[in-house]
Design a protein around this motif. Sequence first.
Motif, PDB file in Angstrom:
ATOM      1  N   VAL A  29       0.836  -1.203   0.000  1.00 43.90           N
ATOM      2  CA  VAL A  29       0.000   0.000   0.000  1.00 43.90           C
ATOM      3  C   VAL A  29       0.869   1.250   0.000  1.00 43.90           C
ATOM      4  N   ARG A  30       1.943   1.241   0.814  1.00 41.34           N
ATOM      5  CA  ARG A  30       2.850   2.380   0.861  1.00 41.34           C
ATOM      6  C   ARG A  30       3.510   2.613  -0.501  1.00 41.34           C
ATOM      7  N   ALA A  87       2.345   1.776  -3.441  1.00 42.24           N
ATOM      8  CA  ALA A  87       1.355   2.294  -4.383  1.00 42.24           C
ATOM      9  C   ALA A  87       1.001   3.747  -4.093  1.00 42.24           C
ATOM     10  N   ARG A  88       0.864   4.110  -2.814  1.00 43.22           N
ATOM     11  CA  ARG A  88       0.509   5.486  -2.463  1.00 43.22           C
ATOM     12  C   ARG A  88       1.594   6.462  -2.887  1.00 43.22           C
ATOM     13  N   ALA A  89       2.853   6.034  -2.797  1.00 42.28           N
ATOM     14  CA  ALA A  89       3.956   6.906  -3.206  1.00 42.28           C
ATOM     15  C   ALA A  89       3.948   7.159  -4.709  1.00 42.28           C
ATOM     16  N   ARG A  90       3.234   6.327  -5.448  1.00 39.25           N
ATOM     17  CA  ARG A  90       3.175   6.450  -6.915  1.00 39.25           C
ATOM     18  C   ARG A  90       1.729   6.585  -7.387  1.00 39.25           C
ATOM     19  N   TRP A  91       0.880   7.194  -6.577  1.00 45.75           N
ATOM     20  CA  TRP A  91      -0.543   7.190  -6.860  1.00 45.75           C
ATOM     21  C   TRP A  91      -0.896   7.958  -8.132  1.00 45.75           C
ATOM     22  N   VAL A  92      -0.153   9.010  -8.437  1.00 50.17           N
ATOM     23  CA  VAL A  92      -0.438   9.759  -9.659  1.00 50.17           C
ATOM     24  C   VAL A  92      -0.186   8.883 -10.883  1.00 50.17           C
ATOM     25  N   LEU A  95       0.011   5.560 -11.022  1.00 49.55           N
ATOM     26  CA  LEU A  95      -0.876   4.402 -11.074  1.00 49.55           C
ATOM     27  C   LEU A  95      -2.291   4.786 -11.483  1.00 49.55           C
ATOM     28  N   SER A  96      -2.759   5.938 -11.029  1.00 52.00           N
ATOM     29  CA  SER A  96      -4.111   6.380 -11.395  1.00 52.00           C
ATOM     30  C   SER A  96      -4.213   6.629 -12.899  1.00 52.00           C
ATOM     31  N   TYR A 133      -2.773  -4.299 -10.758  1.00 52.62           N
ATOM     32  CA  TYR A 133      -3.034  -3.743 -12.095  1.00 52.62           C
ATOM     33  C   TYR A 133      -4.195  -4.480 -12.767  1.00 52.62           C
TER      34      TYR A 133
END
Length: 455
Positions: free
Chosen positions: A237-238, A240-245, A247-248, A383
């Motif tokens: 989760v950490r 993914a959150r650090a790369r949320w832009v 990944l979105s 993904y």
Amino acid sequence: MSGNSKRADGPVPAPRQFGAWYPWYAVIVLTLAATISAIDRQVLALMIGPVKRDLQISDTQMGLLLGAAFATLHTLASFPMARLADRYSRKWIIAGGIFCWSLLTAASALAHRYSTLFLARMGVGVSEASLPPAAYSMMSDYFSQKQLPLAVGIFQSATFFGVGFASFVGGPLIQHLEMQPALVVPIVGDMYPWQAAFLVVGLPGVLVAVLAAGLREPARTGRVVEVRQSVPIADIVRFARARWVLLSLHFGGFFLMALQGYSLFAWGAEYFIRAHEMSRAQAGVSFGLVAMIFGILGSFSGGAIATWLMARGYRDGPMRLAALKCVIVTPFAVAFGLMGEAWSAVAAMVPLTFLMALTPGLGAAVMQTIAPNEMRGQMVAVYLTFVNFFALLLAPLIVALLTEFVFRSEGALGYSLSVLAAMAYPTAAVLLWLALKPYRQALEAAAGFGITRRA
């Protein structure tokens, strides 16, 4: 083009573990497994008319059978399968999955009610969840980062070959079976022709499971934790959150591409039957030939072009190619469903299929380049959850709802396909172009991951 896109540094390539040709043999076996998977999924799309008739169901119910029945448990099973793939023998996970989904496809021949067929397709979905995370993870250890897009392109070609082969063979087969006297199978009893088709396509997969079990497991590379140590969910989760832009934008763009692609796979052959009055055999052969030939060419070309871009210093090559593809493919995708003649629809499908096939595998390849080894299978599962699940779930259903409740005519199926394409591809192009900068930043961060601890 930003100057940042032309940096040559990045994660260290995977070390040579086998001879030069063995990794490509492994890709062939994995591609064969993915082909069987695609055939087992696609065969139902060729039997929409007979299944609707014999089970007395609507387009909407058929859309749920094509989408939700497979996608729901497929998605729920993806993350547990990926956790296993990141810790244990990937070849045995793949081999077991192939064996199970082949038997479950054959078991669909026993379904005489809508609910029973729905449950059988759910079982196929669970089993097929074993393949993508484990296969992508294995390929990332067989190949260097620059070779990976081509290997993934070959693997991804299985989708188009499987869809094409199922259509090319399945259409004439189903039409032939429809013309035969009632089928009576010992012990099972009476069978509809489409039930016999499930039996024919399901059982050969058992042989592919044997080939997968014989693969040599590659040593894991690029780990940042010990081999058998499971990565806590909180760390994922950490990450993914650090790369949320990134990944979105990445997930959104590839989801919209998949939405249009799955709608074509689900309803393309039926469109030729309804709008252009082709026989089931003619529709299967036409749809199948184009999907096999130009889908495979597109898949190979996509991997090769992305590899070429990266070799020239464009580290964001896979994402850049996907964004440009969305711009170029839009007019062909919209025109396909609006053609007045069968030959013109087939002609429009040629560039549409080639361009569609350029990039599907690159979405998962991107995840392999930004994640440490022990997260690769799980990040592919994330993904696939956001991209494939919602695309598989919604694409057949959206087209069915548009056809049944907006256009109110089964003959308007082509309009539904065109409307979806007109909305999906331009939006995807914008999202993926915006993703280029955060993707390059994620590649910079990936350069610091550890390299190679043997399992």
